[in-house]
Design a protein around this motif. Structure first.
Motif, PDB file in Angstrom:
ATOM      1  N   LYS A  70       0.815  -1.214   0.000  1.00  0.00           N
ATOM      2  CA  LYS A  70       0.000   0.000   0.000  1.00  0.00           C
ATOM      3  C   LYS A  70       0.851   1.268   0.000  1.00  0.00           C
ATOM      4  O   LYS A  70       0.364   2.357   0.291  1.00  0.00           O
ATOM      5  CB  LYS A  70      -0.938  -0.002   1.214  1.00  0.00           C
ATOM      6  N   VAL A  71       2.132   1.091  -0.322  1.00  0.00           N
ATOM      7  CA  VAL A  71       3.062   2.218  -0.257  1.00  0.00           C
ATOM      8  C   VAL A  71       2.648   3.339  -1.212  1.00  0.00           C
ATOM      9  O   VAL A  71       2.682   4.522  -0.857  1.00  0.00           O
ATOM     10  CB  VAL A  71       4.493   1.744  -0.568  1.00  0.00           C
ATOM     11  N   GLU A  72       2.264   2.976  -2.431  1.00  0.00           N
ATOM     12  CA  GLU A  72       1.942   4.000  -3.433  1.00  0.00           C
ATOM     13  C   GLU A  72       0.774   4.880  -2.998  1.00  0.00           C
ATOM     14  O   GLU A  72       0.729   6.065  -3.324  1.00  0.00           O
ATOM     15  CB  GLU A  72       1.623   3.338  -4.773  1.00  0.00           C
ATOM     16  N   LYS A  73      -0.165   4.318  -2.255  1.00  0.00           N
ATOM     17  CA  LYS A  73      -1.325   5.091  -1.802  1.00  0.00           C
ATOM     18  C   LYS A  73      -1.133   5.678  -0.406  1.00  0.00           C
ATOM     19  O   LYS A  73      -2.019   6.356   0.099  1.00  0.00           O
ATOM     20  CB  LYS A  73      -2.576   4.205  -1.825  1.00  0.00           C
ATOM     21  N   GLY A  75      -0.801   4.018   2.434  1.00  0.00           N
ATOM     22  CA  GLY A  75      -1.382   3.247   3.532  1.00  0.00           C
ATOM     23  C   GLY A  75      -2.765   3.737   3.901  1.00  0.00           C
ATOM     24  O   GLY A  75      -3.335   4.631   3.267  1.00  0.00           O
ATOM     25  N   GLU A  76      -3.315   3.138   4.963  1.00  0.00           N
ATOM     26  CA  GLU A  76      -4.693   3.429   5.361  1.00  0.00           C
ATOM     27  C   GLU A  76      -4.799   3.973   6.778  1.00  0.00           C
ATOM     28  O   GLU A  76      -5.900   4.230   7.270  1.00  0.00           O
ATOM     29  CB  GLU A  76      -5.532   2.140   5.216  1.00  0.00           C
ATOM     30  N   ASP A  77      -3.654   4.160   7.455  1.00  0.00           N
ATOM     31  CA  ASP A  77      -3.639   4.840   8.748  1.00  0.00           C
ATOM     32  C   ASP A  77      -3.703   6.346   8.540  1.00  0.00           C
ATOM     33  O   ASP A  77      -3.332   6.856   7.472  1.00  0.00           O
ATOM     34  CB  ASP A  77      -2.362   4.521   9.520  1.00  0.00           C
ATOM     35  N   ALA A  78      -4.145   7.044   9.553  1.00  0.00           N
ATOM     36  CA  ALA A  78      -4.106   8.506   9.549  1.00  0.00           C
ATOM     37  C   ALA A  78      -3.905   8.976  10.982  1.00  0.00           C
ATOM     38  O   ALA A  78      -4.206   8.241  11.933  1.00  0.00           O
ATOM     39  CB  ALA A  78      -5.393   9.085   8.967  1.00  0.00           C
ATOM     40  N   PHE A  79      -3.401  10.193  11.144  1.00  0.00           N
ATOM     41  CA  PHE A  79      -3.245  10.713  12.489  1.00  0.00           C
ATOM     42  C   PHE A  79      -3.228  12.235  12.449  1.00  0.00           C
ATOM     43  O   PHE A  79      -3.087  12.847  11.400  1.00  0.00           O
ATOM     44  CB  PHE A  79      -1.952  10.197  13.138  1.00  0.00           C
ATOM     45  N   ASP A 332       1.229  -4.916   8.009  1.00  0.00           N
ATOM     46  CA  ASP A 332       0.185  -3.918   8.242  1.00  0.00           C
ATOM     47  C   ASP A 332       0.788  -2.527   8.067  1.00  0.00           C
ATOM     48  O   ASP A 332       2.008  -2.365   8.009  1.00  0.00           O
ATOM     49  CB  ASP A 332      -0.369  -4.062   9.666  1.00  0.00           C
ATOM     50  N   ASP A 333      -0.085  -1.529   7.982  1.00  0.00           N
ATOM     51  CA  ASP A 333       0.379  -0.151   8.103  1.00  0.00           C
ATOM     52  C   ASP A 333       0.869   0.049   9.531  1.00  0.00           C
ATOM     53  O   ASP A 333       0.278  -0.467  10.488  1.00  0.00           O
ATOM     54  CB  ASP A 333      -0.757   0.840   7.825  1.00  0.00           C
ATOM     55  N   ILE A 334       1.917   0.829   9.672  1.00  0.00           N
ATOM     56  CA  ILE A 334       2.504   1.060  11.002  1.00  0.00           C
ATOM     57  C   ILE A 334       2.594   2.561  11.239  1.00  0.00           C
ATOM     58  O   ILE A 334       3.278   3.274  10.494  1.00  0.00           O
ATOM     59  CB  ILE A 334       3.896   0.420  11.111  1.00  0.00           C
ATOM     60  N   THR A 335       1.895   3.026  12.245  1.00  0.00           N
ATOM     61  CA  THR A 335       1.968   4.430  12.654  1.00  0.00           C
ATOM     62  C   THR A 335       2.424   4.490  14.090  1.00  0.00           C
ATOM     63  O   THR A 335       1.847   3.824  14.965  1.00  0.00           O
ATOM     64  CB  THR A 335       0.603   5.126  12.528  1.00  0.00           C
TER      65      THR A 335
END
Length: 344
Positions: A70-73, A75-79, A332-335
């Motif tokens: 999901k690097v190009e987009k 990822g799906e995390d936000a903060f 997974d996405d990592i934040t």
């Protein structure tokens, strides 16, 4: 490995600090005024003056590593991070299952964080994280769902937290975890989540907690991509041994989580929990005595060939777990956001 300390996807509604990733609470100046009330009488010498602790604020550093696919987009995390009052921090993790319906899972989490960021100083929010979740959720129009955690520091040192799902927070003091949140879930790998649909959870389902911070405390806040791959003792070690401030600590933790997530033989928190759930399920399975001499791999084969529907079992999480080797990290996405409590 693609990573970013600050990304427009995550902080498009904040100015990027000149130091590349550290946010500090800025004092707000208030106008002076002339007071015409009579002077306050002095306290008699026999009465000790009240003890007032120092005001606290948080400085933050953040680091994000998207899922490899999901690097190009982004990822799906936000903060978002805010310097308002003693400091506000929030993380949302978009639920990836929406991609199966041709919905970008990142849209909901990003809009949710954007709305929450804009409402931090709202009078009706009254600096209450659960109310902030309520109003941000109501204002979000994107289709999708997300887990979320919001923490707000009062200047007197009280950290107020509200969370829905499995984003997490740890408070580390003198080399120990003195406070941690617990995930909310329907069943394994299916956390509570805010949703655009009526079937989701609401602010009323949020776990609300508070903890008193002291100067020198460290906060670690993140999506489940951190806590599924890194144990608490590893977090404590990274916080205690990493120099160069909160931004570098966040980067070290995110990189550690990413490394573990790619390791197929690593005994991660996620894989250990998955195996524990399997064992618990087997122990309560009909005719469990038949399985007592079986290996885990043999048990998985037996269960795969067992007709669960006809036995009346509702175990949808097995769709993800069956046939998988229950070892390794979790991609997974990592934040990761690290905060440090300082005197204002």
């Amino acid at each position: 490995m693609a990573a970013t300390a600050v990304s427009q996807y995550y902080l498009s509604f904040h100015s990027i600090p000149e130091d590349g990733g550290t946010w500090r609470r800025r004092r707000r100046r208030t106008g002076s005024s002339v007071c015409c009330t009579p002077p306050v009488p002095s306290i008699p010498s026999s009465s000790p003056p009240p003890v007032v602790g120092p005001e606290l604020s948080l400085s933050f550093g953040a680091h994000v590593i998207p899922h490899p696919k999901k690097v190009e987009k982004g990822g799906e995390d936000a903060f978002f991070i805010s310097s308002y009052n003693g400091g506000v921090v929030a993380v949302a993790d978009g639920v990836s299952g929406w991609a199966e319906q041709n919905v970008n899972p990142a849209l909901f989490s990003r809009e949710l964080m954007s709305k929450a960021s804009s409402l931090v100083e709202d009078e009706e929010v009254s600096y209450n994280p659960r109310t902030l979740i309520q109003k941000a959720h109501a204002a979000t129009s994107s289709v999708g769902s997300a887990t979320v955690i919001i923490a707000m520091l009062e200047k007197n040192g009280t950290l107020k937290i509200a969370s829905v799902g499995d984003c997490g927070l740890r408070v580390i003091r003198k080399g120990q975890v003195v406070f941690s949140t617990s995930p909310e879930e329907h069943y394994f790998d299916c956390p509570y989540q805010l949703s655009s649909e009526a079937v989701g959870q609401t602010y009323l389902d949020a776990t609300v907690s508070s903890v008193e911070l002291v100067k020198g405390d460290t906060l670690v806040i993140g999506s489940d991509g951190l806590f599924d791959n890194v144990f608490d003792h590893e977090i404590v070690s990274a916080v205690g041994t990493t120099s160069d401030g909160v931004t570098n600590t966040a980067k070290v933790l995110a990189n550690l989580a990413h490394t573990h997530s790619l390791d197929l033989s690593y005994e991660s928190p996620y894989s250990l929990e998955a195996r524990a759930r399997v064992i618990n399920w087997i122990q309560n399975f009909p005719s469990s005595s038949l399985f007592q001499h079986c290996s885990i791999d043999s048990l998985m084969t037996l269960i795969l060939n067992y007709d669960l529907d006809q036995q009346g079992f509702d175990v949808p999480w097995w769709k993800k777990m069956l046939g998988m080797k229950l070892t390794g990290g979790k991609l997974d996405d990592i934040t990761v956001i690290v905060g440090h409590a300082e005197s204002s």
